[in-house]
Design an enzyme around this catalytic site. Structure first.
Site, mmCIF file in Angstrom:
data_model
loop_
_atom_site.group_PDB
_atom_site.id
_atom_site.type_symbol
_atom_site.label_atom_id
_atom_site.label_comp_id
_atom_site.label_asym_id
_atom_site.label_seq_id
_atom_site.Cartn_x
_atom_site.Cartn_y
_atom_site.Cartn_z
ATOM 1 C CG HIS A 36 -1.874 -1.077 1.338
ATOM 2 N ND1 HIS A 36 -1.719 -2.156 2.177
ATOM 3 C CD2 HIS A 36 -3.041 -1.282 0.680
ATOM 4 C CE1 HIS A 36 -2.742 -2.967 2.044
ATOM 5 N NE2 HIS A 36 -3.559 -2.480 1.145
ATOM 6 N N GLY A 145 -3.090 -1.669 -6.978
ATOM 7 C CA GLY A 145 -1.937 -2.562 -7.079
ATOM 8 C C GLY A 145 -2.121 -3.606 -8.184
#
Ligand code: PAF
Length: 288
Positions: A36, A145
């Site tokens: 993250h 992601g």
């Protein structure tokens, strides 16, 4: 760094800042890790204002998936966000009406394969919440992601189909030193399972290597990957080579983009990972 607990609050906070400034948004379910942080770093370098949402979305959990057990680590998450230069955290109590939403989005075709095959409704829940979050935050850019490649492909398609004026940026998967993709789920692996789990990324790398040496037979690539997984005692839930945009299965490797995908249980923990095959060819990620 400011924290908003309601949609009205984050809208109010962002309103005076919008004129002339760009907003990059990183939606998360919390339990933040280095993966993250790489998304936040990308957001930080891409825009003036960085907004991170932390919301465990009930709509993307199936009846057999334990929503209550999903780790909630808000204090640690907010410290990480502050250190990473996040401007706003949006941490709502809920995003849905009391009896649940009556109108939702459907991810359609892109969601019936890979993780969608064993998690019916999951990606409908994801596109619904991401759509709500986009409506609230109204970012210029949103970062997701590449580890959740199917999610990234579906969100790109949502933004295109629904004509949302938002640029979607994919961030490369962050890996441990031995290659294991970073994931909130890695914390559930025992030491022994952690040692075996590396076979997932090794299997993907082996397919990449074989493809780059000239092998075009998809079955040969999959056999190679399977033998690595089986040697580690891991049975794949899926092991596919697909077009990275349409997510259609490929029959043969050619000059077109291709990506290998694996989901596998290591002990009780379900891990997913993916990598491009034929990295030397243009248009793998760039074509998205
Ligand atoms: O990738 C996630 O963490 C979630 O699926 C997302 C995009 C935050 C939606 O709940």
């Amino acid at each position: 760094m400011r924290v908003a607990r309601t949609s009205a609050e984050i809208r109010r906070q962002l309103k005076p800042l919008r004129a002339g400034k760009t907003i990059a948004f990183v939606p998360t379910m919390g339990c933040l890790h280095e993966g993250h942080l790489s998304l936040i770093k990308k957001a930080r370098s891409a825009a003036d204002i960085v907004v991170v949402s932390i919301y465990v979305n009930p709509l993307q959990f199936g009846p057999n998936e334990d929503l209550d057990k999903y780790p909630r680590t808000y204090d640690a998450d907010s410290r990480l966000c502050a250190d990473a230069g996040v401007d706003f955290i949006f941490h709502p109590e809920t995003l849905y009406p009391a009896n649940g939403p009556k109108v939702t989005l459907k991810a359609e075709k892109l969601s019936d394969c890979l993780c969608g095959a064993s998690r019916p409704g999951h990606f409908d829940g994801v596109v619904t919440v991401v759509n709500i979050l986009f409506n609230i935050v109204q970012p210029d850019i949103a970062i997701f992601g590449e580890k959740d490649w199917q999610q990234l492909a579906i969100i790109r398609r949502m933004v295109s189909d629904l004509q949302m004026p938002i640029e979607i940026i994919g961030a490369e998967t962050v890996r441990e030193a031995d290659g294991l993709a970073k994931s909130s789920r890695n914390r559930y692996l025992s030491d022994a399972e952690r040692a075996y789990a590396v076979a997932v990324s090794q299997a993907l790398l082996a397919m990449q290597k074989l493809a780059e040496s000239g092998e075009t037979d998809i079955e040969a690539l999959k056999n190679e990957a399977n033998s690595i997984l089986l040697a580690a005692g891991i049975a794949a839930e899926y092991l596919d080579i697909r077009n990275p945009v349409s997510l259609k299965n490929k029959r043969k490797l050619n000059q077109q983009p291709a990506r290998a995908f694996i989901a596998a249980r290591v002990g009780e923990t379900r891990l997913i990972d993916n990598m491009p095959v034929l990295t030397g060819h243009a248009n793998t990620e760039e074509s998205l």
